[in-house]
Design an enzyme around this catalytic site. Sequence first.
Site, short mmCIF file in Angstrom:
data_model
loop_
_atom_site.label_atom_id
_atom_site.label_comp_id
_atom_site.label_asym_id
_atom_site.label_seq_id
_atom_site.Cartn_x
_atom_site.Cartn_y
_atom_site.Cartn_z
N GLU A 114 29.34 -16.81 11.41
CA GLU A 114 30.05 -15.53 11.42
C GLU A 114 31.31 -15.71 10.59
O GLU A 114 31.80 -16.83 10.44
CB GLU A 114 30.44 -15.16 12.86
CG GLU A 114 31.76 -15.79 13.36
CD GLU A 114 31.72 -17.30 13.50
OE1 GLU A 114 30.62 -17.88 13.57
OE2 GLU A 114 32.82 -17.93 13.52
N SER A 166 48.23 -24.64 8.27
CA SER A 166 46.76 -24.67 8.38
C SER A 166 46.04 -24.23 7.12
O SER A 166 44.89 -24.61 6.91
CB SER A 166 46.32 -23.81 9.56
OG SER A 166 46.84 -22.50 9.46
N LYS A 196 39.57 -25.35 8.05
CA LYS A 196 38.21 -24.99 8.49
C LYS A 196 37.13 -25.90 7.95
O LYS A 196 36.08 -26.07 8.57
CB LYS A 196 37.91 -23.54 8.13
CG LYS A 196 38.69 -22.56 9.00
CD LYS A 196 38.08 -21.18 8.95
CE LYS A 196 38.68 -20.29 10.00
NZ LYS A 196 40.05 -19.86 9.68
C1 LIG Z 1 40.93 -19.16 10.43
C2 LIG Z 1 42.30 -19.63 10.25
C3 LIG Z 1 43.19 -19.78 11.34
C4 LIG Z 1 42.85 -19.37 12.73
O1 LIG Z 1 41.84 -20.11 13.33
P1 LIG Z 1 42.11 -21.21 14.44
O2 LIG Z 1 40.75 -21.52 14.95
O3 LIG Z 1 43.00 -20.63 15.49
O4 LIG Z 1 42.75 -22.36 13.76
C5 LIG Z 1 44.45 -20.30 11.09
N1 LIG Z 1 44.85 -20.63 9.84
C6 LIG Z 1 44.03 -20.48 8.77
C7 LIG Z 1 44.55 -20.86 7.43
C8 LIG Z 1 42.74 -19.98 8.93
O5 LIG Z 1 41.96 -19.84 7.86
#
Ligand SMILES: *Cc1c(COP(=O)(O)O)cnc(C)c1O
Length: 407
Positions: A122, A389, A100
């Site tokens: 948000e 992620s 993010k």
């Molecule tokens: C917020 C988040 C997501 C989901 O958001 P996307 O916009 O679909 O990437 C996925 N993995 C992590 C670690 C997050 O913090």
Amino acid sequence: MTTSANPMIEKEALPSESGRFGQFGGCYVPETLMTALGDLGREYEQAKQDPEFQSQLEFYLKEFAGRPTGLYFAERLTEELGGAKIYFKREDLLHTGAHKINNAIGQALLARRMGKKRIIAETGAGQHGVATATVCARFGLDCVVYMGAVDMERQKLNVFRMELCGAEVRSVESGQKTLKDAVNEAMRDWVTNVRETHYILGSALGAHPYPMMVRDFHRVIGQETRESVMEKEGRLPDEMVACVGGGSNAIGLFYEFLDEPEIRLVGVEAGGYGIQPGNHAARFEGGRLGVLQGCKTYILQNPDGQIELTHSVSAGLDYAAIGPEHAYYRDIGRIDYAYATDEDVLEAFQLLCRTEGIIPALESTHALAYVVKRAPELDTDKVIVMNLSGRGDKDVAQVAKLLGENA
Ligand SMILES: *Cc1c(COP(=O)(O)O)cnc(C)c1O
């Protein structure tokens, strides 16, 4: 290499000038925001062409966020599963613990360029709120984060993190007091204060130009992956997998490879307790076309068009709409979508901790749960790249509780 029925893609042509990916996307906002979105789109196009902006972006991604992230061969997990070679793109190693920050830095630089000194955002679980509060501290911007009252109670530590960084966290008491309601409140604020305020939206969602802009700020994930996998394997992967909430980490990884038809791309949604209304957040399992919070896309809704309740063990995937670009690539058959249930996710979570010493975010663990099923079906000469992620420190207490209850 297997032949593939994947369609030819002209990704550069998307979105259209009106912000559409096929029939999806667009700009469904109150009149007062149309000017602001138009200005933002124009400013973004200029910034994109501006070498000074791009070099600043690169600088902060490297020096502040910790890019490039590695592409890690998960040797023990691969052995354990006995199929395709598994690599992780390590977005979990970034500052604040997830992908993010890529988008938060990009949009903060854009706000600075537009001379806007006040930022709103948000947040659901708090991860996007933390990333936004962090970049606002770094760039000296005022920061207000809208968060549902229920989420604030569930995620106290993230509320405190944001406050430590100087952000004001505003409790949202309307509706179900969760993410959807926080977005409504942020949009209301933006309408009122649009002149001096930039809204840093947290996923590849909302009205044009957000889905495009957020995607572009995450494209670096796929670009780095191409370089690393060529270095390590001398070829491109056979499959790439990412979890999909709004869809930003997934499109960030996939975009670079959309026009490589031999690579299979798989997005994994939240199957929650299973696919019954109200029990999951898998928009492609029963979602219908509709408009929510600025864009047209697949939405979980009841027959009257009321937004369905959603559930997922991971707050970051727990949202009733999916990013419009994903809806498009699903419709034309370029990206496949699967889902993982909470139960699959809890198993995969423990497996990764045990085999690799990596604690993954519960969101990312949805992609992992798919990989755990998929890898053994493929030959050992195949290569899967999964986007890790985020890291799971934030989820450890929740997992402890869930495992305790199950025991
Ligand atoms: C917020 C988040 C997501 C989901 O958001 P996307 O916009 O679909 O990437 C996925 N993995 C992590 C670690 C997050 O913090």
